[in-house]
Design a protein around this motif. Structure first.
Motif, PDB file in Angstrom:
ATOM      1  N   THR A   1     124.717 -12.502   1.952  1.00  0.00           N
ATOM      2  CA  THR A   1     125.738 -12.292   3.071  1.00  0.00           C
ATOM      3  C   THR A   1     124.904 -13.115   4.628  1.00  0.00           C
ATOM      4  O   THR A   1     125.367 -13.270   5.037  1.00  0.00           O
ATOM      5  CB  THR A   1     124.755 -10.723   3.426  1.00  0.00           C
ATOM      6  N   ARG A   2     124.152 -14.203   4.261  1.00  0.00           N
ATOM      7  CA  ARG A   2     123.984 -15.308   5.090  1.00  0.00           C
ATOM      8  C   ARG A   2     124.647 -16.330   5.691  1.00  0.00           C
ATOM      9  O   ARG A   2     125.849 -16.560   4.418  1.00  0.00           O
ATOM     10  CB  ARG A   2     122.648 -16.049   4.937  1.00  0.00           C
TER      11      ARG A   2
ATOM     12  N   ASP B   1     125.129 -18.477   7.139  1.00  0.00           N
ATOM     13  CA  ASP B   1     124.496 -20.531   7.130  1.00  0.00           C
ATOM     14  C   ASP B   1     125.061 -20.925   5.028  1.00  0.00           C
ATOM     15  O   ASP B   1     124.646 -21.717   4.695  1.00  0.00           O
ATOM     16  CB  ASP B   1     123.491 -21.058   7.342  1.00  0.00           C
ATOM     17  N   PHE B   2     124.506 -19.799   4.529  1.00  0.00           N
ATOM     18  CA  PHE B   2     124.845 -20.336   2.469  1.00  0.00           C
ATOM     19  C   PHE B   2     126.129 -19.582   2.203  1.00  0.00           C
ATOM     20  O   PHE B   2     126.147 -19.321   0.912  1.00  0.00           O
ATOM     21  CB  PHE B   2     123.809 -19.098   2.294  1.00  0.00           C
ATOM     22  N   LYS B   3     127.064 -19.148   3.397  1.00  0.00           N
ATOM     23  CA  LYS B   3     128.348 -19.540   2.503  1.00  0.00           C
ATOM     24  C   LYS B   3     128.952 -20.481   2.063  1.00  0.00           C
ATOM     25  O   LYS B   3     129.203 -21.230   2.796  1.00  0.00           O
ATOM     26  CB  LYS B   3     129.654 -18.527   3.597  1.00  0.00           C
ATOM     27  N   GLY B   4     129.310 -20.051   0.500  1.00  0.00           N
ATOM     28  CA  GLY B   4     129.798 -20.901  -0.485  1.00  0.00           C
ATOM     29  C   GLY B   4     128.843 -21.967  -1.097  1.00  0.00           C
ATOM     30  O   GLY B   4     129.108 -22.715  -1.625  1.00  0.00           O
ATOM     31  N   SER B   5     128.278 -21.686  -0.460  1.00  0.00           N
ATOM     32  CA  SER B   5     126.712 -22.914  -0.938  1.00  0.00           C
ATOM     33  C   SER B   5     126.495 -22.721  -2.057  1.00  0.00           C
ATOM     34  O   SER B   5     127.159 -21.530  -2.754  1.00  0.00           O
ATOM     35  CB  SER B   5     125.516 -22.975  -0.032  1.00  0.00           C
ATOM     36  N   LYS B   6     125.735 -23.571  -3.149  1.00  0.00           N
ATOM     37  CA  LYS B   6     125.576 -23.505  -4.624  1.00  0.00           C
ATOM     38  C   LYS B   6     123.775 -22.769  -5.074  1.00  0.00           C
ATOM     39  O   LYS B   6     123.102 -23.307  -5.743  1.00  0.00           O
ATOM     40  CB  LYS B   6     125.835 -24.053  -5.154  1.00  0.00           C
ATOM     41  N   SER B   7     123.328 -22.014  -4.115  1.00  0.00           N
ATOM     42  CA  SER B   7     122.032 -21.944  -3.884  1.00  0.00           C
ATOM     43  C   SER B   7     121.831 -20.678  -4.996  1.00  0.00           C
ATOM     44  O   SER B   7     122.153 -19.552  -4.689  1.00  0.00           O
ATOM     45  CB  SER B   7     121.330 -21.175  -1.966  1.00  0.00           C
ATOM     46  N   ASN B   8     120.497 -20.348  -5.374  1.00  0.00           N
ATOM     47  CA  ASN B   8     120.028 -19.305  -6.019  1.00  0.00           C
ATOM     48  C   ASN B   8     118.736 -19.736  -6.345  1.00  0.00           C
ATOM     49  O   ASN B   8     118.123 -20.477  -6.980  1.00  0.00           O
ATOM     50  CB  ASN B   8     121.266 -20.163  -7.650  1.00  0.00           C
ATOM     51  N   ILE B   9     118.046 -18.608  -7.372  1.00  0.00           N
ATOM     52  CA  ILE B   9     116.783 -18.407  -7.638  1.00  0.00           C
ATOM     53  C   ILE B   9     116.937 -17.553  -8.962  1.00  0.00           C
ATOM     54  O   ILE B   9     117.431 -16.470  -9.325  1.00  0.00           O
ATOM     55  CB  ILE B   9     116.204 -17.223  -6.545  1.00  0.00           C
ATOM     56  N   THR B  10     116.423 -18.459 -10.231  1.00  0.00           N
ATOM     57  CA  THR B  10     116.042 -17.646 -11.496  1.00  0.00           C
ATOM     58  C   THR B  10     114.646 -17.920 -11.383  1.00  0.00           C
ATOM     59  O   THR B  10     113.771 -18.328 -11.327  1.00  0.00           O
ATOM     60  CB  THR B  10     116.610 -18.425 -12.478  1.00  0.00           C
ATOM     61  N   PHE B  11     114.805 -15.913 -11.924  1.00  0.00           N
ATOM     62  CA  PHE B  11     113.185 -15.869 -12.356  1.00  0.00           C
ATOM     63  C   PHE B  11     112.859 -15.715 -14.277  1.00  0.00           C
ATOM     64  O   PHE B  11     113.644 -14.769 -14.211  1.00  0.00           O
ATOM     65  CB  PHE B  11     112.612 -14.625 -11.425  1.00  0.00           C
ATOM     66  N   GLU B  12     111.822 -16.480 -14.538  1.00  0.00           N
ATOM     67  CA  GLU B  12     111.744 -15.970 -16.409  1.00  0.00           C
ATOM     68  C   GLU B  12     110.838 -16.766 -16.395  1.00  0.00           C
ATOM     69  O   GLU B  12     109.794 -17.799 -15.731  1.00  0.00           O
ATOM     70  CB  GLU B  12     112.720 -16.714 -17.226  1.00  0.00           C
ATOM     71  N   ASN B  13     109.507 -15.774 -17.339  1.00  0.00           N
ATOM     72  CA  ASN B  13     107.943 -15.981 -17.531  1.00  0.00           C
ATOM     73  C   ASN B  13     107.090 -16.642 -16.523  1.00  0.00           C
ATOM     74  O   ASN B  13     106.830 -18.043 -16.950  1.00  0.00           O
ATOM     75  CB  ASN B  13     108.245 -17.750 -18.649  1.00  0.00           C
TER      76      ASN B  13
END
Length: 163
Positions: free
Chosen positions: A31-32, A34-46
């Motif tokens: 929703t921010r 400054d991150f519109k159209g960016s490829k930002s991601n967070i993954t959580f595993e193990n």
């Protein structure tokens, strides 16, 4: 009345709260402006987080958002071990963040020596990834808690199983 009192010193991270914080951070990133159209991601595993973004500046912003969400949910950020920033596919960068569970032997030995040098009438013993403190006086046990909180160790400590 008990003749000896004890408690355990542990360092744990609640994985459900980490998952909730990651979900909240991802929602905020979507929703921010400054991150519109960016490829930002967070993954959580193990017990590991992988944060990725277009460049180092945005990566640091994503990590700041994640840390703020973790703090709001009561997750200790001292237990996070940040890896180095490395290039990833698609002109992005990523950083691995390992979540430390338990007290490693090196820190347990340091805490043991710190307690022994304090001259309090307590016994401490290492039990796997935690430390058991026993003593006859509740006041001495509380003094040990205060001592360990003020020791400046690089991990967040919790005191459990207080009897």
């Amino acid at each position: 009345m008990a003749s000896e009192y004890s408690f355990d010193v542990v360092s744990k991270v609640d994985m459900a709260e980490v998952n909730n914080a990651v979900t909240q951070a991802l929602r905020e990133i979507e929703t921010r402006f400054d991150f519109k159209g960016s490829k930002s991601n967070i993954t959580f595993e193990n017990e590991q987080l992988v944060v990725s973004s277009e460049d180092e500046y945005k990566l640091k912003s994503v990590i700041d958002i994640l840390q703020s969400k973790l703090i709001k949910r009561g997750v200790p950020i001292l237990n996070m071990d940040y890896g180095k920033i490395e290039p990833a596919s698609g002109a992005t960068v990523r950083q691995n963040i390992k979540l430390k569970q338990g007290i490693d032997q090196e820190h347990a030995k340091k805490m043991n020596i710190l307690i022994r040098d304090s001259k309090l009438k307590v016994k401490s013993q290492i039990q796997g990834d935690q430390l058991r403190i026993t003593g006859k006086s509740k006041d001495d046990l509380q003094a040990v808690m205060t001592l360990l909180r003020g020791a400046g160790l690089p991990l967040e400590l919790q005191f459990s199983n207080y009897r």
